[in-house]
Design an enzyme around this catalytic site. Sequence first.
Site, PDB file in Angstrom:
ATOM      1  CG  HIS A   1      -1.697  -1.201   1.477  1.00  0.00           C
ATOM      2  ND1 HIS A   1      -2.990  -1.400   1.044  1.00  0.00           N
ATOM      3  CD2 HIS A   1      -1.338  -2.352   2.111  1.00  0.00           C
ATOM      4  CE1 HIS A   1      -3.399  -2.598   1.412  1.00  0.00           C
ATOM      5  NE2 HIS A   1      -2.412  -3.207   2.056  1.00  0.00           N
TER       6      HIS A   1
ATOM      7  CB  SER B   1      14.766  21.767 -17.089  1.00  0.00           C
ATOM      8  OG  SER B   1      13.981  22.937 -17.209  1.00  0.00           O
TER       9      SER B   1
END
Length: 435
Positions: A157, A279
Site C-alpha cells: 500500500h 530542463s
Amino acid sequence: MNYLWGNNTTDVDERVMRFLAADDVILDRQLLHYDIQATVAHVEGLARIGLLSPAEQSDLCTGLDELARQVADGKFVLDERYEDGHSAIEAWLVERLGEVGEKVHTGRSRNDQVLVATRLFMRDALEELVGHCRVTAEACLAQARDYAHTPMPGYTHMQRAVVSSVGTWFAGFAEAFIDNAVLAEASHNWINANPLGTAAGYGVNLLLDRDYTTSALAFDRLQLNPVYTQNSRGKFELQALNSLGQALLDVRRYAWDLSLFTSSEFGFVKLPEQLTTGSSIMPNKRNPDLIELLRATHGVVQGAITEMHAVLSLPSGYHRDLQTTKGPLLRAFARGLEAMSCMPALILSTSFNEEKLRGAIEPAMYATDQAIENARQGMPFRQAYRAAKTDLVDTTESTPEESLTKKVSPGAAGNLCLETLEQRLAKLTRAKVPK
Ligand code: ARG
C-alpha cells in the site's frame, strides 16, 4: 498507376485509390524483404510441380535476389508508383523479365502473400523480443547478485511494511522478464505456421507443394485450412502484441518504481547523467524522461491491441478492413522493441544509495519477523501477532541484515534461488541477439 487487376476499360478514380492504398506503401517497406523471401519459396514451389521450367525458376529467383539486394541497399524504394509491396514485386519482375515475370502470381493471391510476409515479420519480431527479455533478465540477475544483501524497505500500500532487499526487487524483475521471454517464445511457436498456398482463402486447383514452402521458409507446420488461415490474420497479430504488452507491463512497473526511487522524497536511486535530460528553463534540473517514456510505451501496445480488436469484428474470409491491422502491429513492435533495447543499460546503471535505504527502515518493520519467530517457537500465531503489536517499539533488537538472512522462504531475501532463474534462462532456445 498500373494496377495488377487493371482491365483497360474502366477508369479508376485516383482519389479513391489513394484512400484505399492509405499508408500501405510506407508500411510495406518493412515487409518487402519478407515478401521477396516468400516469393522465392513460391517460385521454387511452382517449379517443383512443373509450372515453371528450371530456366524460368532461375530467372525469377535471380531477379528476386537482385531486387532484395536493391531494397537492402536503398536503391529500390517502395513508393506511390505501386499500390502495395506485392504489386511492386510483380511489376519489377515483369519490367525486367517480361512474360516470365507475369507467371510469378500463379496460384497465389495477395491475401496469402500479405499473410506470409507478416508472419515472417512477426516471427523475427518475437525472436527479437525473446532476445531483449533475455538480456534484460540477465542484467536484473547480475544486479540481484550484487545487491543480494542490501536491505531495502518492502512496501505494501506504499507504506513501509517489512525489511526486504534490493536483490529481491531485482530478482523479481529477472523472473518477470524470463516469463516474458518464455511467453514470446511460445507465441512464436504458436504462430509459426505457413499460410502460403491458401491463395485468396479457398485454395486453388493445383497440387501446390505446400510442404516444400513450409520447410523453405522454416515454418514448423502448415497452416492447413484456407478459411481459417484468412481468419487468423489479426488473431495471430494479437498474440504477438499480447506478448509484447506483457513485457512492457513489467517495463512500466520498473519505470514507475524508478520514478519514485529517483525522487528527492525517496532518494534511493540516482540515474547517471547520460540517462537523464536537462530542463529548458530550470538550470537546476535533470529529468528522468527515459523512465517516463519507457512507462508510456505500454500504452502504445495497448492502443494497437484495442485497434486490432476493433478491426477484427468481421465475418470469415478476406476483407480489405484487414489491411488496417498492419499499422498498429508495425508501430507497436517498432516502439516496443526500441523501449526493450534501452532496458539492460538502464538496469545496469540503476545504483542504489545504501544509506538512504537504511534510513527508511524503521524498527517497527521487524514486527512481522517477531510474530512469526514466536509462532515458530510454538505460540499460536494470532497471540504472537498481538504480542508483537504491543511490543512494536521494543522490537529494535534485530538488524536489517539479520532480518534478511532469516527470510529463508524460497524466493525471499535470504534464499533468492537465483540458480533456478539462471536455469530457466538457459532453456530459452529462440533468441535473436539484440543489436
Ligand atoms: N494491402 C492489402 C492488405 O494488406 C493486400 C491484400 C489485398 N488483397 C485484396 N484482395 N485487395 O490486406
